[in-house]
Design an enzyme around this catalytic site. Sequence first.
Site: not given
Ligand code: V0V
Ligand code: CO
Length: 167
Positions: A32, A68, A81, A105, A155
């Site tokens: 997705h 979602e 999604q 993502h 993901e």
């Molecule tokens: C943050 N950054 C991204 C981003 N999110 N870049 C691209 N795409 C994204 N989605 C960049 C941000 O601009 C910063 O870059 C850098 O990452 C910051 O990283 P960080 O300080 O480590 O952390 P955070 O607080 O920005 O968090 C980023 C992460 C967080 C990826 C660690 O979003 C996370 O834990 N994601 C995983 C869980 C998630 O997203 N769940 C929702 C979907 P610069 O500015 O420093 O260059 S749930 C789902 O998909 C489900 C349930 C499913 O499919 O089944």
């Molecule tokens: Co997802």
Amino acid sequence: MIGSPENLDPTAGRAGRTTDLPELADLAEIDHVGVAVSDLDAAVAFHRDVLGLTLQHTEVNPGQGVAEAMLAARDGRPPVQLVAPLGPDSPVSRFLDRRGPGLHHLAYRVPDLASASAVFRRRGLRLLYDSPRAGTRASLINFIHPKSTGGILIELVEVTAAGQRRG
Ligand code: V0V
Ligand code: CO
């Protein structure tokens, strides 16, 4: 650090596949595409009533901090999604604050999440979780940090028997 494709040989095996790597994570297909939204109902209405996609599934995932909705153009095709934050601590909330709504993502399906995660970890990529977590429709999920991938939050999804869906 971005994983370097120095072993990529476009002439070997499946076109462009890294056949001389000792092991393959075996990405199977796009599962997705994740889109961050602030208002889930409004986003569902747009994707269903304006774009004409079919709403397939809705779910609340407290572990991921999101509500979602999955919508697809056709049965059996990869859905979009829509993910909306459940609260201010949600990763999607941070994303919306910093970047606003939009592509969030890219999810690839893998046959075995633990081994795919281990392969990418050994290649130096930053996996977010030590072990698989609960994803949508009883799937198992993990993520590769966007700093490891050239800016894409990737993901990895393993579909389980309990959550059988398309294909
Ligand atoms: C943050 N950054 C991204 C981003 N999110 N870049 C691209 N795409 C994204 N989605 C960049 C941000 O601009 C910063 O870059 C850098 O990452 C910051 O990283 P960080 O300080 O480590 O952390 P955070 O607080 O920005 O968090 C980023 C992460 C967080 C990826 C660690 O979003 C996370 O834990 N994601 C995983 C869980 C998630 O997203 N769940 C929702 C979907 P610069 O500015 O420093 O260059 S749930 C789902 O998909 C489900 C349930 C499913 O499919 O089944
Ligand atoms: Co997802």
